[in-house]
Enzyme design. Structure first.
Site, PDB file in Angstrom:
ATOM      1  N   ASP A  10       0.842  -1.191   0.000  1.00 11.94           N
ATOM      2  CA  ASP A  10       0.000   0.000   0.000  1.00 11.94           C
ATOM      3  C   ASP A  10       0.878   1.242   0.000  1.00 11.94           C
ATOM      4  OD1 ASP A  10      -2.138  -1.740   0.368  1.00 11.94           O
ATOM      5  OD2 ASP A  10      -1.912  -1.657   2.539  1.00 11.94           O
TER       6      ASP A  10
ATOM      7  N   ASP B 163       2.447   8.163   8.606  1.00 13.39           N
ATOM      8  CA  ASP B 163       2.585   6.753   8.993  1.00 13.39           C
ATOM      9  C   ASP B 163       4.000   6.495   9.469  1.00 13.39           C
ATOM     10  OD1 ASP B 163       0.491   7.020   7.158  1.00 13.39           O
ATOM     11  OD2 ASP B 163       0.541   4.895   6.672  1.00 13.39           O
TER      12      ASP B 163
ATOM     13  N   GLU C 103       3.307  -2.967  11.253  1.00 12.03           N
ATOM     14  CA  GLU C 103       2.759  -3.141   9.913  1.00 12.03           C
ATOM     15  C   GLU C 103       3.629  -2.442   8.870  1.00 12.03           C
ATOM     16  OE1 GLU C 103      -1.601  -2.409   9.204  1.00 12.03           O
ATOM     17  OE2 GLU C 103      -0.754  -1.420   7.455  1.00 12.03           O
ATOM     18  N   GLU C 104       4.360  -1.425   9.275  1.00 11.49           N
ATOM     19  CA  GLU C 104       5.184  -0.655   8.339  1.00 11.49           C
ATOM     20  C   GLU C 104       6.553  -1.261   8.074  1.00 11.49           C
ATOM     21  OE1 GLU C 104       4.083   1.549   6.516  1.00 11.49           O
ATOM     22  OE2 GLU C 104       2.216   2.042   7.536  1.00 11.49           O
TER      23      GLU C 104
ATOM     24  N   ASP D 118      -0.037  -1.459  14.403  1.00 11.37           N
ATOM     25  CA  ASP D 118      -0.260  -0.724  13.148  1.00 11.37           C
ATOM     26  C   ASP D 118      -0.192   0.740  13.567  1.00 11.37           C
ATOM     27  OD1 ASP D 118      -1.113   0.550  10.904  1.00 11.37           O
ATOM     28  OD2 ASP D 118      -2.995  -0.553  10.680  1.00 11.37           O
TER      29      ASP D 118
ATOM     30  N   LEU E 261      -0.407   3.746  12.154  1.00  5.56           N
ATOM     31  CA  LEU E 261      -1.456   4.700  11.760  1.00  5.56           C
ATOM     32  C   LEU E 261      -2.401   4.018  10.783  1.00  5.56           C
ATOM     33  CD1 LEU E 261      -1.722   7.511  12.904  1.00  5.56           C
ATOM     34  CD2 LEU E 261      -0.906   8.419  10.766  1.00  5.56           C
ATOM     35  N   ASP E 262      -3.488   3.537  11.316  1.00  2.00           N
ATOM     36  CA  ASP E 262      -4.444   2.779  10.514  1.00  2.00           C
ATOM     37  C   ASP E 262      -5.441   3.727   9.850  1.00  2.00           C
ATOM     38  OD1 ASP E 262      -5.823   0.250   9.783  1.00  2.00           O
ATOM     39  OD2 ASP E 262      -7.423   1.178  10.950  1.00  2.00           O
TER      40      ASP E 262
ATOM     41  N   GLU F 217      -4.042  -5.912  12.943  1.00  2.00           N
ATOM     42  CA  GLU F 217      -5.374  -5.293  12.965  1.00  2.00           C
ATOM     43  C   GLU F 217      -6.442  -6.241  13.521  1.00  2.00           C
ATOM     44  OE1 GLU F 217      -5.020  -4.477   8.797  1.00  2.00           O
ATOM     45  OE2 GLU F 217      -4.724  -2.334   9.124  1.00  2.00           O
TER      46      GLU F 217
END
Ligand code: AHM
Ligand code: MG
Length: 335
Positions: A63, A69, A92-93, A115, A117-118, A274
């Site tokens: 993404d 983020d 997640e990053e 995560d 910054l979702d 998540e």
């Protein structure tokens, strides 16, 4: 007037509920609270400074990554690394997990997944985003660095999990397996203050949340269920930030669905970062969360860090009804 209870005070008081608690978990939750305040400050002024727009890379899951983020990721890593209250983190990053060396010679027994910054597509348009986190007790020996097995645990093994919602006000919601409580950031004193005790999700609600734009890409039984929601006069609310959508459902009841699509045949949302933490929160509040095979999310054993899943999560009666609906429709269509 009720006395103010800050997040720090609350988690220290709760530590006494765990007879063998060493204070590490308490320290970790405090680190996350500090990072959340720093991220909150940047989210609030995102329109003023040059942090908007895309950074020049894609994240591990392909993404587009936005600058905020990266900032949130850095701050969370910094806060957790400096205190040494955990022995590893997975974000997640980042492609891989990061072992954290002991800070005072004493190694920690916890790992943290998050995560940072979702719902990042919302940042540029001033709509709510969130941070999601989960804490596991490590499985590997405390004598060495953390290992992959520490992060690939079932959601049922979560020790604590929660989220921070950067919305009209900023809220930190967490559970350590003993109910769900929410803390609202009071900007005048810079503290998260207990605002919602022992949150219980309503058994059903008036909302369903799904990306209706993908309707034609869903399986037929899912399309039928979505038609059913509409026939039941449920209102559609979809923010595009899972934290925000789940937050509404936690407080007001409803159902959130992210089924498989052609683009995301396994579902889009990540199990580790998540689905598991939010399912733990929702279950602790009396709700339910299942995947596309109608199995409990928290019972799933992830095979890799960035594994995705389909998810249906929310009010218990509505999740049960959706399960029955899909089972009934599937058996009818295969007869
Ligand atoms: P992100 O972690 O890259 O922000 O993606 C996760 C988000 C969820 O918050 C949200 O529910 C979903 O992606 C929205 O996806 P879509 O735009 O496909 O409906
Ligand atoms: Mg996300």
């Amino acid at each position: 007037m009720n006395r103010i209870v800050t997040l720090d005070e609350f988690i220290i008081r709760r530590q006494k509920d765990f007879p063998y608690a060493s204070g590490e978990l308490t320290g970790l939750l405090r680190d996350i609270g500090v990072a959340a305040k720093i991220v909150n400050r940047e989210v609030n002024k995102a329109g003023l400074v040059n942090v908007l727009g895309m950074a020049d890379r894609q994240n591990e899951s392909g993404d587009l990554v936005q600058k905020l983020d990266l900032y949130a990721n850095e701050k969370l890593i910094e806060c957790l690394q400096n205190s040494g209250e955990c022995c590893g983190i997975a974000s997640e990053e980042n492609e891989d997990f990061m072992p954290i060396p002991p800070v005072t010679g004493k190694s920690s027994k916890y790992v943290v997944v998050f995560d940072p910054l979702d719902g990042s597509s919302n940042i540029d348009v001033n709509v709510s985003v969130g941070t999601i986190f989960g804490i596991y007790r490590r499985k590997s020996s405390e004598d060495g660095p953390c290992m992959m097995e520490d992060f690939l645990q079932k959601g049922t093994d979560l020790v604590a999990a929660g989220y921070v919602l950067y919305g009209t006000s900023t809220l930190l919601v967490y559970t350590a397996g003993n109910g769900v409580n929410a803390f609202t950031l009071d900007p005048s004193i810079g503290e998260f203050c207990l605002s919602h005790r022992d949150i219980q999700i309503p058994a059903r609600g008036a909302y369903y949340a799904v990306n209706q734009g993908y309707y034609l890409k869903f399986d037929v039984e899912m399309r039928r269920y979505i038609d059913h929601c509409s026939e039941m006069n449920l209102s559609l609310r979809y923010i595009g930030s899972m934290v925000s959508d789940i937050h509404r459902i936690l407080f007001q009841g409803g159902i959130f669905l992210y089924p498989q699509t052609r683009k995301y045949p396994q579902g889009k949302l990540r199990v580790v970062y998540e689905c598991n933490p939010l399912s733990f929160v929702v279950e602790q509040a009396g709700g339910k969360a299942i995947d596309g095979n109608l199995q409990r999310i928290l019972d799933m054993k992830p095979q890799k860090l960035h594994q995705r899943s389909t998810i249906t999560i929310g009010s218990p009666d509505m999740v049960d009804e959706m399960k029955e609906f899909v089972q009934r429709y599937t058996s009818v269509s295969t007869d």
